[in-house]
Design an enzyme around this catalytic site. Structure first.
Site, PDB file in Angstrom:
ATOM      1  N   ASP A 142       4.096-141.140 145.763  1.00 33.60           N
ATOM      2  CA  ASP A 142       4.349-140.762 147.679  1.00 33.60           C
ATOM      3  C   ASP A 142       5.675-141.327 148.214  1.00 33.60           C
ATOM      4  O   ASP A 142       4.983-142.518 148.774  1.00 33.60           O
ATOM      5  CB  ASP A 142       2.602-140.776 148.016  1.00 33.60           C
ATOM      6  CG  ASP A 142       2.960-140.036 149.131  1.00 33.60           C
ATOM      7  OD1 ASP A 142       4.449-139.324 149.399  1.00 33.60           O
ATOM      8  OD2 ASP A 142       2.142-139.753 149.962  1.00 33.60           O
ATOM      9  N   ASP A 192      11.732-136.557 150.015  1.00 29.20           N
ATOM     10  CA  ASP A 192      10.471-136.710 150.058  1.00 29.20           C
ATOM     11  C   ASP A 192       9.670-136.429 148.645  1.00 29.20           C
ATOM     12  O   ASP A 192       9.458-135.101 148.257  1.00 29.20           O
ATOM     13  CB  ASP A 192       9.637-135.966 151.304  1.00 29.20           C
ATOM     14  CG  ASP A 192       8.273-136.615 150.775  1.00 29.20           C
ATOM     15  OD1 ASP A 192       7.433-137.402 150.710  1.00 29.20           O
ATOM     16  OD2 ASP A 192       7.316-135.414 151.484  1.00 29.20           O
TER      17      ASP A 192
END
Ligand code: NAG
Ligand code: NAG
Ligand code: NAG
Ligand code: NAG
Length: 488
Positions: free
Chosen positions: A130, A366
């Site tokens: 992440d 992202d």
């Protein structure tokens, strides 16, 4: 529907989504709903596109909240970004290590997973890779004093700090806890010394609680001399999540933080390995055995296929390169500057403020968002141009997407117009058609983009990033990318 809800909660809480707990009254008598069981899920089909869309909207809310709090000059915790300019490599012998990276579609999530070994002796975990997180955490049992709320049930993959010789708690009073740990509890008792604890909250009443410490991570070196050597990264900041609400943590064992933050795994590991990391994302629906790598140190060239000495079929194209905006106001996210977006060779008319971080716009890359989210003016322009080109294809309805098509209605498959994103420095991303006109159901494809509020940040999600090698050169502040098959 229950599964949809679980997914949403999972993504949200894994993303550390919560309003900062500062000032909030902590209800310690939380209804003791049976804690989520830690167990491995059987293989599940990939999340449906509408499921992913819903999860991504929660994710976008989390990103917007984090950005809003970091632009505030007197933010409660005064979190700071990594001092990356000083992170030059000091690794003498081996220059890189790599971790296997797979699509999480087999568990029904839109995330990508890495495997990491933590503690001494080392225990293996599957973590969400992440770039939007600053705290690495694993499901955990037995870290006093919170162990009374420990999840029950057998699991081969629960971290037990008490069994790790290298685990060291971080005190609540430390600068690391106060300045860098997100959602840390402001309350510190000094007698007895309190551990640094966190409480990630989300409005749906899901949360994850635990304590922060440091421990060693064991990684496999991928240096040139071929030997499969391992090394330990010492003092990796690690959250030990001892309890949580929401039944949504089955798909992985926690989160690997790749964000731009002083305490993230990425900044720590990059500081020791060449100041950079890279990942190659296989197709988001690829099976579990399609493996690529998350690499720290120089990217293994040619498909990022770690260890593979296969002769390259075609000469590798030079990577594109654009400045990486390691701006404190955007931390822990990685922002890039978009210059233009074009469809079928035509540059779209999108106001430049949309791509300007100083005007509450901007774009981030992202790995934890699945579908790309564009702020309204950009969304409207891109979708209008794509749908115009696809006007001849029969439409079908599939919420929440505006444009979905019956791809099998005609005998010749429709031609998808080329989408191209040009970043500062003339770096061009030309994703494959399947990355933005996405398979939604058998014979159905949708324009797989979502609208985000304007003003607001746009998010380049992992589907648009798939089948590319992305290199984050933190030391020199560049983002490099190039097309790649990623897996063997
Ligand atoms: C915070 O500190 C106060 C006293 O300073 C104490 O009464 C309260 O229980 C503490 N809360 C937590 C969550 O530790
Ligand atoms: C964070 O950065 C500061 C310099 O700004 C450094 O002194 C400190 O050791 C860093 N903390 C961690 C946990 O890396
Ligand atoms: C993955 O496994 C399937 C069969 O289970 C096999 O057909 C396929 O070739 C494998 N793919 C890779 C990349 O190993
Ligand atoms: C797509 O079109 C074909 C041929 O007209 C039809 O048989 C099929 O049911 C349609 N599919 C959907 C999802 O509407």
């Amino acid at each position: 529907m229950a599964r949809v809800r679980q997914l949403v909660l999972a993504l949200v809480v894994l993303a550390c989504a919560a309003s900062a707990s500062a000032g909030g009254a902590h209800r310690h008598h939380r209804k003791s709903r049976p804690s989520a069981r830690l167990r491995l899920l059987p293989a599940a089909p990939g999340a449906s596109l509408p499921d992913r869309a819903r999860a991504d909207r929660f994710r976008h809310a989390y990103i917007s909240t984090r950005l809003a709090s970091s632009t505030s000059p007197h933010h409660a915790h005064g979190r700071r970004a990594a001092e990356t300019s000083t992170s030059t490599s000091t690794s003498p012998e081996s220059s890189a290590f790599a971790m296997p990276l797979t699509s999480g579609a087999y568990t029904g999530t839109g995330q990508y997973f890495v495997r990491l070994r933590v503690g001494t002796p080392a225990q293996p975990f599957v973590l969400v890779a992440d770039t939007g997180s600053d705290l690495t955490w694993v499901k955990c049992r037995g870290a006093s004093p919170l162990s009374s709320q420990a999840p029950s049930g057998p699991s081969p993959r629960v971290f037990r700090p008490a069994d790790s010789r290298s685990w060291a708690p971080i005190p609540c009073s430390s600068d690391t806890c106060k300045s860098y740990v997100p959602f840390s509890l402001a309350n510190c008792s000094t007698t007895p010394p309190a551990p640094c604890s966190y409480d990630y909250r989300y409005k749906d009443d899901s949360s994850a609680r635990g304590v922060v410490g440091t421990d060693a991570a064991t990684v496999a070196l991928s240096g040139g001399n071929g030997a499969d050597k391992k090394t330990k990264l010492q003092e990796v900041v690690l959250g030990c999540t001892t309890s949580y609400d929401g039944q949504s943590f089955q798909a992985s064992d926690g989160v690997l933080s790749l964000g731009n933050s002083n305490i993230s795994f990425a900044s720590r590991a990059a500081a020791r390995f060449g100041g950079r990391f890279s990942y190659c994302l296989v197709d988001h629906l690829a099976p579990r055995n399609a493996t690529s790598y998350l690499t720290f140190g120089p990217a293994d060239d040619d498909s990022n296929t770690h260890g593979g000495a296969a002769p390259s079929a075609a000469p590798a194209a030079a990577p594109s390169r654009t400045p990486l905006l390691l701006d404190a106001r955007m931390a822990p996210f990685y922002a890039v500057t978009v210059d233009t977006v074009s469809v079928a060779g035509e540059a779209l008319d999108i106001p430049s403020e949309v791509w300007d971080v100083k005007k509450n716009g901007g774009a981030i890359l992202d790995s934890g968002t699945s579908l790309t989210i564009l702020a309204t003016p950009a969304y409207n322009a891109v979708v209008a141009a794509l749908s115009k080109q696809l006007a001849g294809v029969p439409r079908v309805t599939m919420d929440p997407f505006e444009y979905c098509y019956n791809w099998t209605a005609s005998s010749t498959p429709p031609a998808v117009p080329r989408l191209e994103v040009r970043f500062a420095g003339s770096a061009r991303l030309a994703p494959p058609a399947k990355s933005y006109v996405i398979d939604a159901a058998p014979g159905v494809k949708c324009i797989g983009l979502q609208e985000g509020a304007w003003p607001g940040v746009s998010v380049i999600g992992n589907i648009l990033q798939q089948e590319h090698l992305w290199e984050f050169d933190l030391a020199n502040r560049w983002l490099m990318f190039k097309q790649s098959r990623c897996a063997h």
